[in-house]
Design a protein around this motif. Structure first.
Motif, PDB file in Angstrom:
ATOM      1  N   GLU A 187       0.827  -1.209   0.000  1.00 55.05           N
ATOM      2  CA  GLU A 187       0.000   0.000   0.000  1.00 55.05           C
ATOM      3  C   GLU A 187       0.862   1.258   0.000  1.00 55.05           C
ATOM      4  O   GLU A 187       0.487   2.269  -0.586  1.00 55.05           O
ATOM      5  N   SER A 188       2.044   1.173   0.634  1.00 60.17           N
ATOM      6  CA  SER A 188       2.922   2.346   0.642  1.00 60.17           C
ATOM      7  C   SER A 188       3.423   2.657  -0.765  1.00 60.17           C
ATOM      8  O   SER A 188       3.929   3.734  -1.029  1.00 60.17           O
ATOM      9  N   LEU A 189       3.294   1.684  -1.683  1.00 62.59           N
ATOM     10  CA  LEU A 189       3.744   1.903  -3.058  1.00 62.59           C
ATOM     11  C   LEU A 189       2.577   2.222  -3.986  1.00 62.59           C
ATOM     12  O   LEU A 189       2.740   2.253  -5.206  1.00 62.59           O
ATOM     13  N   GLY A 190       1.401   2.413  -3.421  1.00 59.13           N
ATOM     14  CA  GLY A 190       0.270   2.850  -4.246  1.00 59.13           C
ATOM     15  C   GLY A 190      -0.703   1.757  -4.636  1.00 59.13           C
ATOM     16  O   GLY A 190      -1.521   1.944  -5.529  1.00 59.13           O
ATOM     17  N   ILE A 191      -0.618   0.592  -3.987  1.00 66.99           N
ATOM     18  CA  ILE A 191      -1.518  -0.513  -4.324  1.00 66.99           C
ATOM     19  C   ILE A 191      -2.698  -0.529  -3.349  1.00 66.99           C
ATOM     20  O   ILE A 191      -2.493  -0.482  -2.139  1.00 66.99           O
ATOM     21  N   SER A 192      -3.895  -0.622  -3.884  1.00 68.41           N
ATOM     22  CA  SER A 192      -5.055  -0.818  -3.016  1.00 68.41           C
ATOM     23  C   SER A 192      -5.188  -2.312  -2.749  1.00 68.41           C
ATOM     24  O   SER A 192      -5.567  -3.080  -3.636  1.00 68.41           O
ATOM     25  N   ALA A 193      -4.867  -2.726  -1.517  1.00 61.96           N
ATOM     26  CA  ALA A 193      -4.897  -4.159  -1.195  1.00 61.96           C
ATOM     27  C   ALA A 193      -6.305  -4.708  -1.373  1.00 61.96           C
ATOM     28  O   ALA A 193      -6.490  -5.791  -1.925  1.00 61.96           O
ATOM     29  N   LEU A 194      -7.302  -3.941  -0.936  1.00 68.36           N
ATOM     30  CA  LEU A 194      -8.690  -4.411  -1.011  1.00 68.36           C
ATOM     31  C   LEU A 194      -9.086  -4.709  -2.453  1.00 68.36           C
ATOM     32  O   LEU A 194      -9.636  -5.768  -2.755  1.00 68.36           O
ATOM     33  N   ARG A 195      -8.785  -3.791  -3.345  1.00 67.38           N
ATOM     34  CA  ARG A 195      -9.175  -3.982  -4.742  1.00 67.38           C
ATOM     35  C   ARG A 195      -8.496  -5.209  -5.348  1.00 67.38           C
ATOM     36  O   ARG A 195      -9.109  -5.966  -6.101  1.00 67.38           O
ATOM     37  N   HIS A 196      -7.221  -5.410  -5.015  1.00 68.77           N
ATOM     38  CA  HIS A 196      -6.508  -6.563  -5.579  1.00 68.77           C
ATOM     39  C   HIS A 196      -7.040  -7.870  -5.029  1.00 68.77           C
ATOM     40  O   HIS A 196      -7.155  -8.858  -5.746  1.00 68.77           O
ATOM     41  N   LYS A 197      -7.359  -7.869  -3.726  1.00 64.77           N
ATOM     42  CA  LYS A 197      -7.923  -9.089  -3.141  1.00 64.77           C
ATOM     43  C   LYS A 197      -9.273  -9.408  -3.768  1.00 64.77           C
ATOM     44  O   LYS A 197      -9.571 -10.562  -4.061  1.00 64.77           O
ATOM     45  N   LEU A 198     -10.087  -8.364  -3.960  1.00 69.81           N
ATOM     46  CA  LEU A 198     -11.417  -8.606  -4.525  1.00 69.81           C
ATOM     47  C   LEU A 198     -11.325  -9.089  -5.966  1.00 69.81           C
ATOM     48  O   LEU A 198     -12.081  -9.965  -6.376  1.00 69.81           O
TER      49      LEU A 198
ATOM     50  N   THR B  83       9.765   5.068   3.587  1.00 69.24           N
ATOM     51  CA  THR B  83      10.442   3.808   3.855  1.00 69.24           C
ATOM     52  C   THR B  83      10.075   3.405   5.281  1.00 69.24           C
ATOM     53  O   THR B  83       9.541   4.215   6.034  1.00 69.24           O
ATOM     54  N   PHE B  84      10.346   2.152   5.625  1.00 70.90           N
ATOM     55  CA  PHE B  84       9.995   1.671   6.956  1.00 70.90           C
ATOM     56  C   PHE B  84      11.246   1.530   7.813  1.00 70.90           C
ATOM     57  O   PHE B  84      12.329   1.208   7.311  1.00 70.90           O
ATOM     58  N   GLN B  85      11.032   1.753   9.122  1.00 75.16           N
ATOM     59  CA  GLN B  85      12.143   1.640  10.072  1.00 75.16           C
ATOM     60  C   GLN B  85      12.767   0.246   9.998  1.00 75.16           C
ATOM     61  O   GLN B  85      13.968   0.101   9.895  1.00 75.16           O
ATOM     62  N   GLN B  97      12.185  -7.023  -9.099  1.00 68.98           N
ATOM     63  CA  GLN B  97      10.728  -7.153  -8.958  1.00 68.98           C
ATOM     64  C   GLN B  97      10.188  -6.247  -7.857  1.00 68.98           C
ATOM     65  O   GLN B  97       9.122  -5.661  -7.998  1.00 68.98           O
ATOM     66  N   ASN B  98      10.956  -6.124  -6.772  1.00 69.64           N
ATOM     67  CA  ASN B  98      10.561  -5.221  -5.690  1.00 69.64           C
ATOM     68  C   ASN B  98      10.368  -3.804  -6.214  1.00 69.64           C
ATOM     69  O   ASN B  98       9.376  -3.159  -5.919  1.00 69.64           O
ATOM     70  N   VAL B  99      11.345  -3.343  -6.980  1.00 65.90           N
ATOM     71  CA  VAL B  99      11.291  -1.971  -7.477  1.00 65.90           C
ATOM     72  C   VAL B  99      10.175  -1.826  -8.513  1.00 65.90           C
ATOM     73  O   VAL B  99       9.499  -0.797  -8.587  1.00 65.90           O
ATOM     74  N   MET B 100       9.973  -2.900  -9.285  1.00 64.64           N
ATOM     75  CA  MET B 100       8.928  -2.858 -10.320  1.00 64.64           C
ATOM     76  C   MET B 100       7.543  -2.587  -9.736  1.00 64.64           C
ATOM     77  O   MET B 100       6.711  -1.942 -10.373  1.00 64.64           O
ATOM     78  N   VAL B 101       7.307  -3.097  -8.533  1.00 68.13           N
ATOM     79  CA  VAL B 101       5.998  -2.862  -7.909  1.00 68.13           C
ATOM     80  C   VAL B 101       5.759  -1.362  -7.759  1.00 68.13           C
ATOM     81  O   VAL B 101       4.702  -0.845  -8.111  1.00 68.13           O
ATOM     82  N   LYS B 146      18.374  -1.750   2.717  1.00 72.28           N
ATOM     83  CA  LYS B 146      18.008  -0.335   2.898  1.00 72.28           C
ATOM     84  C   LYS B 146      18.043   0.391   1.564  1.00 72.28           C
ATOM     85  O   LYS B 146      17.177   1.208   1.271  1.00 72.28           O
ATOM     86  N   ARG B 147      19.060   0.106   0.796  1.00 74.13           N
ATOM     87  CA  ARG B 147      19.142   0.719  -0.534  1.00 74.13           C
ATOM     88  C   ARG B 147      17.935   0.324  -1.381  1.00 74.13           C
ATOM     89  O   ARG B 147      17.368   1.131  -2.111  1.00 74.13           O
ATOM     90  N   LEU B 148      17.562  -0.965  -1.266  1.00 73.11           N
ATOM     91  CA  LEU B 148      16.428  -1.462  -2.032  1.00 73.11           C
ATOM     92  C   LEU B 148      15.142  -0.775  -1.591  1.00 73.11           C
ATOM     93  O   LEU B 148      14.317  -0.370  -2.422  1.00 73.11           O
ATOM     94  N   GLU B 149      14.987  -0.626  -0.296  1.00 74.23           N
ATOM     95  CA  GLU B 149      13.802   0.038   0.251  1.00 74.23           C
ATOM     96  C   GLU B 149      13.695   1.455  -0.321  1.00 74.23           C
ATOM     97  O   GLU B 149      12.623   1.911  -0.690  1.00 74.23           O
ATOM     98  N   LEU B 150      14.847   2.100  -0.408  1.00 76.86           N
ATOM     99  CA  LEU B 150      14.893   3.451  -0.961  1.00 76.86           C
ATOM    100  C   LEU B 150      14.545   3.435  -2.450  1.00 76.86           C
ATOM    101  O   LEU B 150      13.744   4.246  -2.925  1.00 76.86           O
ATOM    102  N   ALA B 151      15.126   2.470  -3.176  1.00 77.03           N
ATOM    103  CA  ALA B 151      14.867   2.368  -4.616  1.00 77.03           C
ATOM    104  C   ALA B 151      13.383   2.144  -4.874  1.00 77.03           C
ATOM    105  O   ALA B 151      12.788   2.731  -5.781  1.00 77.03           O
ATOM    106  N   ARG B 152      12.785   1.305  -4.053  1.00 78.47           N
ATOM    107  CA  ARG B 152      11.382   0.967  -4.235  1.00 78.47           C
ATOM    108  C   ARG B 152      10.505   2.200  -4.000  1.00 78.47           C
ATOM    109  O   ARG B 152       9.558   2.447  -4.743  1.00 78.47           O
TER     110      ARG B 152
END
Lengths: 324, 244
Positions: A187-198, B83-85, B97-101, B146-152
């Motif tokens: 979700e932090s990357l812009g994905i709506s989890a609910l919509r994808h699950k549905l 990013t997350f702690q 693939q992580n970054v692609m998301v 950490k770098r990956l988290e930033l890239a993503r």
């Protein structure tokens, strides 16, 4: 296209042609029934896998969608509707039922979806059994032909697997897998989890519903609550696990393996096969969570390393420390 | 009208006021550091801005638009990344693939997965991870994660990036690398808010620093002002040090 892709495509083409020509090679009804059973399981396991394997949402009531599809189709067809619209209606009804349980359950976090689907299938199994206690007979019983039913199941299986393949290799599929891997991050990357699950649930239920419809068109006589039974959830789920969840090929291999092993065990140990399957399932979840697909990958990696070592190790040098 | 404006922000967990009437603004293009001792409400503030928590009251405006209480994926699509702690990579995926998301979703997403893959490879190169693109996350080291988290996060094309204790757990050499990385990202027109526990890590690259204690702002200013502020010294080191 790479050589590997061409080989795969050729292989798929050969298998499909072989399956299409299959009715010309046999007249034996029990062989047809066995192959149809494998197709049915492939459809159920692949459809379960879209939600359970790729999206990480455990559906313990797949039978509800299978049953809903079969019930709708059988009632319409027995009531005089033509077969094709009756079958399509089964898929639509299953999706409606899926969204009715999925929207409230997915809005809550945690195990609500698993429990909700489990309860849904159980409730429907009992309720339908009470509302329709009579045995249902196939309207085409006087002129029953197995071959068209074989092609119906073949077509359904191919469409389900192809749909699963294209869905999981699309942007939506990437999003679904991201939701499985971590909902917060997704979700932090812009994905709506609910919509994808549905979406995954709707696709999963649609094909399970169609499998039920095909079952209703195929089966000669059964009690209408029978397709709501828990075995229609847990057998396909086990097949997906045996083959490898979250892969397109896993449920296919799992279904073949499951039906083959079951035949073998039923012949030899009768009812005890249930115990053997239970133990097998536990062993796979514990030691091989990726199923047979993972086992194959592990073997390939091991083989490559062994092969490289064999061809590069300086065998003729004394004292290199290599064990024979 | 500020770039990001936080007005009268409150967040209570039962009787505990984690964030208490917080006001601050971020200007476009700056690096804002948010520091404070444990439990001062730094991460809660970050979660409120990114939609991971809903404020009890208050208002958050981003580029003139009220984003208070929006779902977190909508906030990401508006160009606010985080990013997350504790890194939350997609473990079964490769680095690419992580970054692609992030590239396939987020702000201004790629039309198809092929474009997303190409653009993601470029982002991996920017953070110095080009050689790891096909490596599974489970085989990466902490710094690489950490770098990956930033890239993503960068793959979502953010205009505002919130880093949650990015420097935590890094050795001095890695922390230097991380500072260089953040400065480079800032040069690409990304405004940055970094939440840190360690004062030193923030002061070397921030334009401005906000100090929180018990959910309230106790000081705000340049890194130099902050490190000489008696109140800041008091919350970090105790009263006796502040008097000297």
């Amino acid at each position: 296209m790479s050589t590997k892709q061409i080989i795969y495509l050729a292989l798929i083409a050969v298998i499909l042609v072989g399956l299409a020509l299959f009715p010309f090679m046999t007249q034996d009804d029990s062989t047809f029934n066995l192959v149809i059973l494998v197709f049915l399981y492939m459809t159920l396991a692949s459809s379960w896998n879209i939600l359970g394997g790729y999206t990480g949402q455990t559906n313990l009531g797949h039978a509800a969608f299978f049953g809903a599809g079969s019930l709708a189709t059988r009632l319409l067809w027995v009531g005089g509707f033509p077969a094709v619209p009756s079958i399509l209606a089964g898929g639509v009804i299953a999706v409606a039922l899926a969204l009715a349980i999925g929207i409230p359950a997915f809005k809550l976090k945690g195990v609500y979806f698993a429990i909700g689907t489990l309860a849904l299938a159980l409730i429907l199994n009992i309720t339908i059994g009470n509302v329709f206690p009579e045995m249902s007979y196939n309207p085409a019983i006087s002129d029953y032909q197995i071959v068209p039913r074989y092609y119906l199941f073949l077509g359904l299986t191919v469409i389900t697997i192809a749909a699963a393949y294209f869905l999981v290799n699309s942007r939506w599929g990437l999003g679904m897998m991201a939701v499985r891997e971590g909902e917060e991050a997704a979700e932090s990357l812009g994905i709506s989890a609910l919509r994808h699950k549905l979406l995954a649930l709707a696709a999963s239920a649609f094909f399970a519903g169609l499998a039920g419809s095909a079952f209703a068109y195929y089966h000669v006589s059964y009690y209408l609550n029978m397709p709501f039974g828990p075995e229609w959830t847990f057998d396909p789920m086990m097949m997906a696990y045996i083959g490898g969840t979250g892969t397109v090929i896993g449920p296919i291999i799992g279904s073949i393996f499951f039906v083959g092993l079951k035949q073998l065990l039923v012949w030899n140990v009768g009812e005890y096969h249930l115990i053997i399957f239970g133990v097998l399932f536990i062993l796979i979840v514990l030691f091989l969570p990726g199923g047979l697909v993972e086992a194959w990958k592990k073997y390939q990696r091991w083989f490559t390393r062994w092969y490289q070592r064999r061809n590069t190790s300086p065998r003729n040098v004394i004292g290199t420390g290599h064990l024979p | 009208m500020g770039f990001l404006r936080v007005e009268g922000l409150n967040k209570a967990f039962g009787g505990l006021k984690a964030v208490n009437n917080l006001n601050f603004e971020v200007a476009e293009g700056e690096i804002l550091g948010i520091i404070g001792p444990n439990g001062s409400g730094k991460t809660t503030t970050l979660n409120l801005v990114t939609g991971f928590l809903t404020p009890t009251s208050g208002k958050i405006t981003f580029r003139g638009e009220d984003i208070t209480g929006l779902p977190r994926y909508r906030i990401s699509q508006k160009g606010i990344a985080r990013t997350f702690q504790l890194c939350k990579p997609f473990l079964d995926f490769t680095a690419l693939q992580n970054v692609m998301v992030g590239r396939a979703y987020g702000q201004d997403p790629s039309g198809n997965l092929k474009t997303a893959a190409v653009e993601s490879a470029e982002i991996l190169e920017l953070v110095g991870m080009a050689s790891k693109s096909n490596v599974l996350v489970s085989d990466l080291t902490v710094m690489e994660r950490k770098r990956l988290e930033l890239a993503r996060a960068l793959a979502t094309r953010p205009v505002l990036l919130l880093l949650d204790e990015f420097m935590a757990g890094l050795n001095p050499k890695e922390a230097d690398e991380a500072c260089g990385l953040i400065t480079r990202i800032r040069a690409g027109n990304v405004t940055i808010i970094m939440v840190e526990h360690i004062v030193k890590a923030v002061c070397c690259i921030s334009n401005r620093v906000l100090v929180l204690n018990m959910g309230s702002k106790i000081a705000e200013g340049s890194p130099d002002d902050i490190t000489h502020d008696p109140q800041v010294i008091e919350v970090y080191l105790g009263k006796s040090h502040a008097q000297h």
